[in-house]
Design a protein around this motif. Sequence first.
Motif, mmCIF file in Angstrom:
data_model
loop_
_atom_site.group_PDB
_atom_site.id
_atom_site.type_symbol
_atom_site.label_atom_id
_atom_site.label_comp_id
_atom_site.label_asym_id
_atom_site.label_seq_id
_atom_site.Cartn_x
_atom_site.Cartn_y
_atom_site.Cartn_z
ATOM 1 N N ASP A 35 4.398 7.142 -1.290
ATOM 2 C CA ASP A 35 3.456 6.900 -0.858
ATOM 3 C C ASP A 35 2.244 7.777 -2.340
ATOM 4 O OD1 ASP A 35 0.191 7.093 -0.615
ATOM 5 O OD2 ASP A 35 1.339 5.889 1.465
ATOM 6 N N GLN A 36 1.146 6.849 -3.051
ATOM 7 C CA GLN A 36 0.726 8.107 -4.115
ATOM 8 C C GLN A 36 -0.414 8.979 -3.387
ATOM 9 O OE1 GLN A 36 0.199 4.629 -6.746
ATOM 10 N NE2 GLN A 36 -2.056 4.372 -6.336
ATOM 11 N N TYR A 47 2.759 2.709 -4.131
ATOM 12 C CA TYR A 47 3.577 3.023 -3.410
ATOM 13 C C TYR A 47 4.322 3.278 -5.344
ATOM 14 C CZ TYR A 47 3.617 1.362 0.947
ATOM 15 O OH TYR A 47 2.737 1.853 2.359
ATOM 16 N N VAL A 48 5.404 4.570 -5.480
ATOM 17 C CA VAL A 48 5.982 4.509 -6.622
ATOM 18 C C VAL A 48 7.265 4.974 -6.176
ATOM 19 C CG1 VAL A 48 6.412 6.586 -8.847
ATOM 20 C CG2 VAL A 48 4.094 6.006 -7.997
ATOM 21 N N LEU A 49 8.305 3.992 -7.100
ATOM 22 C CA LEU A 49 10.305 4.567 -6.346
ATOM 23 C C LEU A 49 10.504 4.509 -7.706
ATOM 24 C CD1 LEU A 49 7.881 1.779 -4.661
ATOM 25 C CD2 LEU A 49 10.414 0.662 -5.192
ATOM 26 N N LYS A 71 -6.694 7.184 -4.885
ATOM 27 C CA LYS A 71 -6.470 6.253 -4.384
ATOM 28 C C LYS A 71 -5.362 5.034 -4.595
ATOM 29 C CE LYS A 71 -10.208 8.084 -1.984
ATOM 30 N NZ LYS A 71 -10.344 9.167 -3.481
ATOM 31 N N SER A 72 -5.547 4.497 -3.020
ATOM 32 C CA SER A 72 -4.193 2.516 -2.420
ATOM 33 C C SER A 72 -5.461 2.094 -4.482
ATOM 34 C CB SER A 72 -4.177 2.873 -1.597
ATOM 35 O OG SER A 72 -3.674 4.143 -1.256
ATOM 36 N N GLY A 73 -3.881 1.599 -4.921
ATOM 37 C CA GLY A 73 -4.756 -0.014 -5.687
ATOM 38 C C GLY A 73 -4.861 0.895 -6.971
ATOM 39 N N GLN A 74 -4.707 2.198 -7.617
ATOM 40 C CA GLN A 74 -4.941 2.817 -9.284
ATOM 41 C C GLN A 74 -3.659 2.530 -9.855
ATOM 42 O OE1 GLN A 74 -7.190 6.157 -9.098
ATOM 43 N NE2 GLN A 74 -6.687 6.434 -10.748
ATOM 44 N N SER A 75 -3.534 2.633 -10.735
ATOM 45 C CA SER A 75 -3.005 2.129 -11.600
ATOM 46 C C SER A 75 -2.298 3.332 -11.790
ATOM 47 C CB SER A 75 -2.898 1.023 -12.782
ATOM 48 O OG SER A 75 -1.688 0.673 -13.085
ATOM 49 N N ASN A 89 -0.644 15.645 8.032
ATOM 50 C CA ASN A 89 0.458 15.635 8.787
ATOM 51 C C ASN A 89 1.027 13.863 9.448
ATOM 52 O OD1 ASN A 89 0.807 18.340 9.663
ATOM 53 N ND2 ASN A 89 -0.338 17.814 11.277
ATOM 54 N N LYS A 90 1.087 13.074 8.455
ATOM 55 C CA LYS A 90 1.585 12.047 7.818
ATOM 56 C C LYS A 90 3.158 12.258 6.779
ATOM 57 C CE LYS A 90 -1.918 10.074 10.614
ATOM 58 N NZ LYS A 90 -1.504 8.808 11.047
ATOM 59 N N PRO A 91 3.465 10.953 7.107
ATOM 60 C CA PRO A 91 4.841 11.360 6.134
ATOM 61 C C PRO A 91 3.898 11.073 4.350
ATOM 62 C CG PRO A 91 5.437 9.993 7.557
ATOM 63 C CD PRO A 91 3.821 10.024 7.878
ATOM 64 N N THR A 92 4.623 11.903 3.468
ATOM 65 C CA THR A 92 4.606 11.479 1.835
ATOM 66 C C THR A 92 4.887 10.647 1.632
ATOM 67 O OG1 THR A 92 5.299 13.204 1.117
ATOM 68 C CG2 THR A 92 3.304 13.616 1.754
ATOM 69 N N PHE A 93 6.051 10.178 1.742
ATOM 70 C CA PHE A 93 7.544 9.448 1.218
ATOM 71 C C PHE A 93 8.720 9.325 2.393
ATOM 72 C CE2 PHE A 93 9.289 14.130 0.848
ATOM 73 C CZ PHE A 93 10.513 13.360 1.322
#
Length: 627
Positions: free
Chosen positions: A465-466, A452-454, A581-585, A610-614
């Motif tokens: 959600d990246q 996640y990017v805050l 992908k999730s887990g990528q810095s 159709n899934k929320p991005t943030f």
Amino acid sequence: MADIIQLLPDHVANQIAAGEVVQRPASVVKELLENAIDAKAETIKLLVKDAGKTLVQVIDDGVGMSVTDARLSFERHATSKIRSAEDLFQLNTKGFRGEALASIAAIAHVELKTKQAQEEVGTAITIEGSEIVNQDVVVTPTGTSIAVKHLFFNIPARRNFLKSNTVETRHIIDEFQRVALAHPSISFVMYHNGSEVFNLPQSNYRQRIVNIFGTKTNEKLVPVNEDTDVLKISGFVGKPEYAKKSRGEQFFFVNNRFIKSAYLNHAITAAFDGLIKDGTHASYFLNLEVNPQTIDINIHPTKTEIKFDDEHTLYAILRASVKHSLGQFNIAPVLDFDRDANLDTPYDYSNKSASTPTIEVDRTFNPFDTEPRVEPSRTTSSSSSSPSSFSGRKPASTSSWESLYVGMESKGTKSQNDFSEIQFESVESTASLFDDSQISSKQSSYQLQNKYVLSAIKSGMLVVDQNRAHQRILYEDFLRYITGKDTVSQQLLFPLQIQLSKQEHDIVLSLKSDLEYAGFVFQNFENQMVEIIGLPINVPESEVSIILEQLISDVEHEVPDANFSAADLLAKSLSKSLAIKSGQSLTQTEQDHLVNSLFACKDPNVSPKNKPTFITMTVDELDKKFM
């Protein structure tokens, strides 16, 4: 009070039974192909139009039926396979319930033509909605031809539940492949809308697999053979390096009948444990032969699920057999304590004789001698005190240890003890939880768990959600390229060749124009080979096969109804394959660019699925967490 229970009419009962037997055109294909196999046919032809909605016809050269059998075949629970209830546990045939033709005839127009070998003429029967319209004598070849037209013509609600032609055709091909794989000794031909899709001659099991899934499949197969009192296993599994993200090439056959079993599938997964990557699935084509009395195949209307008497034993045997085959053919690492690979003789030296080594000893060597010793020369006279001159390796120098440090004096007049310019290695310091001085004032976003990017906003905090956010960004980019037809391609130095199966090749060929608008450049599309000479700018060459595999899987299993365009599907599939992908810095710049690009999209709120991005969390919501 009046009686309220009554018997249903036959045509209503047939339609209810059809709801269990005939779910879609592929169900009709399965039932008719199995009937042709039970009729001992050697050649079976399948003709399909409009994904089976208009026509499904099966023609075989089997034994055929008499006039009476042809009429009785459309009655409910009329069968030639069983005579008593005990026969249900000794089945070696396909259709045995006798409700297939009756159910199909209740919801479609059926035309039957059949003739036995000893008869001169055959029988033709026409049925519409369980009602026999016509029965005549007809001249027809030996065997049976059944044509099912206008499926669900009298149940429009059921017809509305059918998917697009692409999806229904995919289901028909799946059923055709399952039946064809189970019977390699029978020749199968399939036509769709007049074009030949499959032409499978009589062959062995390996050739049948290769004929269906392409010539490249041959090098991927590892044979599996095991014969026990409980279970006999034969077939093939795929090599671990060819594992796919989809489950397309996974087939279990029990007594030549295709089944689905999550429990047995887990046995294969356990055998491949540690050999394939997470999220990928190994291919397998396995035939299991068991005693018919130890299984019950009557627990599901479509007969794709089987109940075993002793599943645990089958699980253990299957898992051990697959692991043994992988080790036997050096696919999996094997511990062998009786063999040392270093002792293997190279091929170049297999026919050479061994030479005897010569040993020379310096007889003048004295380990207690501290004085430097002069090496005797090769030309020393025979009167030397040494019994024999030494011609071996020169001994190590016995110079004083101070010589190791010659030249180490520092230049200039500085003393050796002058440590004024010594620099120590920096030690990474961990900032304190409350040390604000370590936080850069320029940092506007933070990455949490590499997922996640805050980012701070006026009202509170933004959590992105990246993976989903990047999918949305790429989706809109690809959709704009495909529809605008103004994309730029990067040319490859060497063409990239990808071997596909027949159906995979047809899918990619149908999407060729949209792929070209997305940036792909194709040079050749022949012999189930795709040759690519250009790629979209942000697509790496190493990812092309993965992208095409994902695209084919989406078209086969996840394509929506026909009101969605192929361009939309292609953009979704490409964005899913290429997204972060999730887990990528991510670096600070990449995080800021991701957030800014997301909110520059037309619809930043949801991903292509159709899934929320943030999500956002206001300061008030955070305050409530501490109350």
